[in-house]
Motif scaffolding. Structure first.
Motif, mmCIF file in Angstrom:
data_model
loop_
_atom_site.group_PDB
_atom_site.id
_atom_site.type_symbol
_atom_site.label_atom_id
_atom_site.label_comp_id
_atom_site.label_asym_id
_atom_site.label_seq_id
_atom_site.Cartn_x
_atom_site.Cartn_y
_atom_site.Cartn_z
ATOM 1 N N PHE A 223 -3.153 9.928 2.243
ATOM 2 C CA PHE A 223 -3.155 9.619 3.679
ATOM 3 C C PHE A 223 -2.869 8.130 3.852
ATOM 4 O O PHE A 223 -3.696 7.287 3.474
ATOM 5 C CB PHE A 223 -4.516 9.926 4.303
ATOM 6 N N ASP A 224 -1.715 7.819 4.417
ATOM 7 C CA ASP A 224 -1.349 6.410 4.595
ATOM 8 C C ASP A 224 -1.839 5.920 5.954
ATOM 9 O O ASP A 224 -1.795 6.668 6.936
ATOM 10 C CB ASP A 224 0.189 6.280 4.505
ATOM 11 N N ASP A 225 -2.306 4.678 5.993
ATOM 12 C CA ASP A 225 -2.776 4.056 7.245
ATOM 13 C C ASP A 225 -3.866 4.876 7.915
ATOM 14 O O ASP A 225 -3.775 5.218 9.104
ATOM 15 C CB ASP A 225 -1.589 3.816 8.200
ATOM 16 N N ILE A 226 -4.912 5.139 7.162
ATOM 17 C CA ILE A 226 -6.007 5.989 7.648
ATOM 18 C C ILE A 226 -6.777 5.325 8.801
ATOM 19 O O ILE A 226 -7.494 6.009 9.545
ATOM 20 C CB ILE A 226 -6.959 6.360 6.464
ATOM 21 N N LYS B 69 0.839 -1.215 0.000
ATOM 22 C CA LYS B 69 0.000 0.000 0.000
ATOM 23 C C LYS B 69 0.870 1.260 0.000
ATOM 24 O O LYS B 69 0.677 2.159 -0.820
ATOM 25 C CB LYS B 69 -0.931 0.002 1.232
ATOM 26 N N THR B 70 1.807 1.296 0.920
ATOM 27 C CA THR B 70 2.680 2.476 0.980
ATOM 28 C C THR B 70 3.469 2.617 -0.326
ATOM 29 O O THR B 70 3.651 3.718 -0.839
ATOM 30 C CB THR B 70 3.626 2.358 2.190
ATOM 31 N N HIS B 71 3.896 1.494 -0.848
ATOM 32 C CA HIS B 71 4.616 1.502 -2.120
ATOM 33 C C HIS B 71 3.767 2.203 -3.194
ATOM 34 O O HIS B 71 4.254 3.088 -3.909
ATOM 35 C CB HIS B 71 4.936 0.057 -2.515
ATOM 36 N N THR C 179 9.160 -2.714 10.937
ATOM 37 C CA THR C 179 7.869 -2.084 11.226
ATOM 38 C C THR C 179 7.533 -1.071 10.131
ATOM 39 O O THR C 179 8.356 -0.785 9.274
ATOM 40 C CB THR C 179 7.891 -1.315 12.574
ATOM 41 N N ASP C 180 6.339 -0.528 10.224
ATOM 42 C CA ASP C 180 5.925 0.499 9.267
ATOM 43 C C ASP C 180 6.274 1.893 9.760
ATOM 44 O O ASP C 180 5.966 2.880 9.102
ATOM 45 C CB ASP C 180 4.396 0.471 9.097
ATOM 46 N N ALA C 181 6.879 1.964 10.945
ATOM 47 C CA ALA C 181 7.065 3.275 11.575
ATOM 48 C C ALA C 181 7.923 4.199 10.717
ATOM 49 O O ALA C 181 8.852 3.757 10.044
ATOM 50 C CB ALA C 181 7.708 3.097 12.947
HETATM 51 MG MG MG Z 1 2.369 0.967 4.762
#
Ligand code: MG
Ligand code: ADP
Length: 462
Positions: free
Chosen positions: A225-228, A168-170, A411-413
């Motif tokens: 908006f990532d990780d809404i 998703k972030t990609h 992690t996704d942090a």
């Molecule tokens: Mg992500």
């Protein structure tokens, strides 16, 4: 054959640079190291001359006026004979020419240049080009591409959801990258929703100007908006988000949202926001099938310039089914081990390297920063306070850097979040730590071993 020789030479230059960097550390101020020194690229090492490329004239001037002696001292120590440093200004494509001119095609040269720039891995470059499309993600991919090409037109908002590590972030970063290439002056904002929330709360509590906060979001053609799902349960923030969303929508700005679950499953989301989310296009990304996992491994192996036989690739692909980040992690471990021990990658080797790998279903879970910190502190037998504290003693600094590296990898942090959890350190410190450990993993067996053991321990604990 010819290409192998070139790559060996490149590896030698890279290694010499890694060793030099390791020796410089501590001799120059940290901010100088992370901004200027680590931006240098090793170009060639011929007789007593080590040629380094600076990214621009400014960096070149600063380094030649202040740090040239430190550099040549460190290089002399690292290489074991007297070395003079020659500084030039290099662009990334010029970088490898001195040794790679003889490389066959353009493509090999680009891969070779990637290998020389481990710092480029941070932050990773996420583009549509390096996104592998399969049945599990093709709709999300095409919708994302369409938004990047014609923002504000159809499918607004675009809501992409799916499990951790599925890309998703990609895709969000790829939209930004591609739209910026298509329309050079376009304004785009990517934000982790948790950062949006933190900034909004800071605006309220520190009585900062609210209009300034709004402007950061409103004046954009695309806002990602990532990780809404993080918006769940934060009332005042949901109100602010709703207003910004509406303003963006009215002005035909495109809103793209990613989430680990569909809108209907985000708890404590107000109905009006949920219905806004459902008013555009909602698409899921599902775990990749074997074919897609193999394609991803194949592409990454090629980018790393390593050859892996099919049966070994299938073995790796069968180990992880529902998280591409974990899949990449396994491949990285295999490649690192092959480089360090000089072994050929085949099925037997891969089985051996991955023998401690925990079987699923744990793969899909992401460890928390707390868990990583606790396990790293235990591993090095140090107190948690020391791990996140200010002491610059070598063993503590090393443990801290390894912990930051693992937080970044597992992690996704964001860099900012990680820095915050390590005694309010700046994100550039996190970048510096990650680069350092990345270098060390590639050049030092004991550190490779430590990081491998820690990764296994962390994976087992979640
Ligand atoms: Mg992500
Ligand atoms: P998410 O945001 O869904 O948790 P990420 O976008 O951070 O996942 O992806 C995790 C890792 O897997 C990244 O390194 C990303 O580049 C890689 N990845 C995910 N999907 C793909 C894909 N289809 N092709 C290539 N790499 C992928």
């Amino acid at each position: 054959m010819k290409q192998n020789v070139v790559l060996e030479e490149l590896a030698g230059v890279e290694r010499a640079w890694a060793e030099t960097l390791a020796r410089i550390d501590g001799q120059v101020p940290e901010h100088m190291f992370s901004s200027m020194i680590s931006a240098l690229k090793p170009l060639s090492l011929e007789e007593g001359n080590f040629t380094l490329g600076a990214p621009n004239a400014f960096a070149k001037d600063i380094i030649s006026s202040k740090y040239i002696d430190v550099l040549s001292g460190a290089a002399t120590g690292a290489i074991g004979r007297p070395i003079s440093i020659v500084l030039t200004i290099s662009s990334p494509s010029e970088m490898v020419e001195s040794v790679a001119e003889r490389a066959t095609g353009r493509e090999e040269m680009q891969s070779a240049s990637r290998r020389l720039m481990p710092e480029e891995a941070l932050p990773k470059k996420y583009t549509f080009d390096n996104f592998v499309v399969g049945d599990s993600n093709k709709f999300a991919y095409h919708a994302a591409l369409m938004v990047a090409e014609i923002p504000g037109d159809k499918y607004n908002p675009l809501f992409i959801y799916g499990g951790t590590g599925l890309g998703k972030t990609h895709l969000l970063y790829a939209i930004k990258d591609y739209a910026e290439k298509m329309t050079p002056n376009i304004k785009i904002r990517y934000v982790q929703t948790s950062t949006f929330i933190d900034e909004f709360i800071a605006t309220i509590t520190l009585k900062r100007d609210k209009a300034t906060f709004d402007q950061k979001y409103i004046n954009n053609k695309i806002v990602l908006f990532d990780d809404i799902q993080a918006l769940s349960g934060t009332d005042a923030t949901q109100g602010k988000f709703f207003d910004i969303f509406n303003l963006l929508h009215q002005s035909s700005s495109h809103i793209v949202l990613s989430s680990d679950r569909p809108p209907s499953e985000i708890p404590q989301l107000t109905d009006r926001i949920r219905s806004r989310f459902e008013g555009g296009l909602t698409i899921d990304i599902t775990p990749p099938d074997l074919e897609t996992r193999l394609a991803i491994l194949y592409v990454k192996a090629r980018a790393e310039n390593v050859q892996i036989p099919d049966d070994a690739l299938i073995y790796i692909a069968s180990k992880v089914k529902d998280n591409i980040r974990s899949l990449e992690g396994l491949l990285n471990r295999v490649v690192a081990s092959a480089r360090l021990y000089g072994t050929k990658i085949d099925l037997e080797m891969v089985q051996d390297v991955l023998k401690d790998q925990v079987a699923e279903p744990h793969q899909s879970r992401t460890p928390s920063i707390d868990v990583i910190q606790t396990l790293v502190a235990n591993y090095y037998n140090i107190a948690m306070d020391d791990l996140v504290g200010k002491s610059r003693s070598r063993p503590l600094v090393h443990a801290r850097q390894v912990a930051m590296y693992l937080c970044r990898e597992m992690t996704d942090a964001t860099l900012i979040t990680i820095g915050g959890q390590f005694g309010s350190r700046d994100h550039t410190t996190v970048i510096h730590s990650c680069k350092k450990i990345e270098f060390n993993i590639k050049t030092k067996r004991d550190i490779f071993q430590e990081v491998t053991e820690l990764t296994n321990t962390i994976n087992k604990s979640i």
